[in-house]
Design a protein around this motif. Structure first.
Motif, PDB file in Angstrom:
ATOM      1  N   TYR A 136       0.477  -1.506   0.020  1.00  0.00           N
ATOM      2  CA  TYR A 136       0.055   0.219  -0.062  1.00  0.00           C
ATOM      3  C   TYR A 136       0.792   0.793   0.033  1.00  0.00           C
ATOM      4  N   LEU A 137       0.404   2.138  -0.368  1.00  0.00           N
ATOM      5  CA  LEU A 137       1.020   3.859  -1.041  1.00  0.00           C
ATOM      6  C   LEU A 137       0.164   5.076  -0.582  1.00  0.00           C
ATOM      7  N   TRP A 138       0.006   5.934   0.438  1.00  0.00           N
ATOM      8  CA  TRP A 138      -0.808   7.097   0.071  1.00  0.00           C
ATOM      9  C   TRP A 138       0.434   8.154  -0.726  1.00  0.00           C
ATOM     10  N   MET A 153       0.657   6.781  10.326  1.00  0.00           N
ATOM     11  CA  MET A 153       0.267   5.598   9.740  1.00  0.00           C
ATOM     12  C   MET A 153      -0.064   4.662  10.532  1.00  0.00           C
ATOM     13  N   ASP A 156      -0.242  -1.207   9.232  1.00  0.00           N
ATOM     14  CA  ASP A 156      -0.769  -1.754   7.607  1.00  0.00           C
ATOM     15  C   ASP A 156      -0.322  -0.582   6.867  1.00  0.00           C
ATOM     16  N   ASN A 157      -0.932   0.896   7.202  1.00  0.00           N
ATOM     17  CA  ASN A 157      -0.318   1.560   6.525  1.00  0.00           C
ATOM     18  C   ASN A 157      -2.573   2.123   5.464  1.00  0.00           C
ATOM     19  N   ARG A 158      -3.037   1.604   6.173  1.00  0.00           N
ATOM     20  CA  ARG A 158      -4.045   1.611   6.032  1.00  0.00           C
ATOM     21  C   ARG A 158      -4.859   3.076   6.261  1.00  0.00           C
ATOM     22  N   LEU A 160      -4.956   6.740   7.615  1.00  0.00           N
ATOM     23  CA  LEU A 160      -3.069   7.885   7.553  1.00  0.00           C
ATOM     24  C   LEU A 160      -3.944   8.952   8.137  1.00  0.00           C
ATOM     25  N   TYR A 175      -4.747   6.371  -3.455  1.00  0.00           N
ATOM     26  CA  TYR A 175      -3.814   5.206  -2.191  1.00  0.00           C
ATOM     27  C   TYR A 175      -4.276   4.307  -3.460  1.00  0.00           C
TER      28      TYR A 175
END
Length: 196
Positions: A136-138, A153, A156-158, A160, A175
């Motif tokens: 995942y990446l924002w 964050m 699990d990066n879900r 923000l 996302y």
């Protein structure tokens, strides 16, 4: 490249001119024979561990079709040469990687607030759905997030969280999710920071 549902086991440096080759399921030779091949007779024979999805070839390689997680494990190859020498090769196979290539659902962003007030509110952006074996990446304005103590964050990066939003936090947030098959982008989420 083989399709995702196929797996090919090829012995490393196989013996030249084998008299016969036998594949076994497990760490040793014994009752769990999958298949054998006699190159001189160009014949093969199946054993008790044969499921109908395996094909053995003259060079000792073994092809699995319709691979599942149940194919994970240790396989042993016995090669006997014309001189009577026997070589036993064993290796562990993990079939889990076939499932890493599943198609991803399109991600989408939700928020606790679309119009937070500058220096008063915090915003938590959340990406759904949660998927396994995915990176995942924002992004903000098509750029990586800046380093800031105000940005938090989840592990699990879900999620923000932006603490004490400021005017510069305004912008489209996006996302990205990806695995071995594809990369997907959410629709841009517009955060509009209100100034008083």
């Amino acid at each position: 490249m083989l399709p995702k549902e196929m797996m090919f086991l090829l012995p490393h440096n196989p013996s030249a001119d084998p008299l016969f080759c036998v594949w076994y399921e497990g760490e040793s030779i014994g009752n769990d024979k999958i298949a054998s091949y006699i190159p001189q007779a160009q014949s093969n024979d199946s054993g008790p561990a044969y499921t109908g999805r395996e094909t053995i070839y003259h060079n000792g390689s073994l092809l699995f079709q319709n691979v599942t997680l149940n194919h994970s494990g240790v396989y042993t190859l016995q090669i006997t040469t014309i001189l009577g020498d026997s070589e036993i090769l064993a290796g562990q196979i993990c079939a889990y990687f076939w499932y890493l290539t599943a198609e991803l659902p399109t991600p989408f962003i939700t928020s606790n607030s679309c119009n937070p007030v500058e220096d008063q509110d915090f915003v938590t952006l959340r990406c759904d759905p949660k998927t396994q074996n995915t990176t995942y990446l924002w992004l903000i304005n098509n750029q990586s997030l800046p380093d800031s103590a105000r940005l938090e964050m989840s592990s699990d990066n879900r999620f923000l969280t932006i603490h004490s939003v400021i005017r510069n936090d305004t912008g489209p947030y996006e996302y990205r999710t990806w695995n071995l098959v594809n990369v997907l982008h959410s629709d841009p989420f517009i955060l509009n920071v209100l100034c008083e």
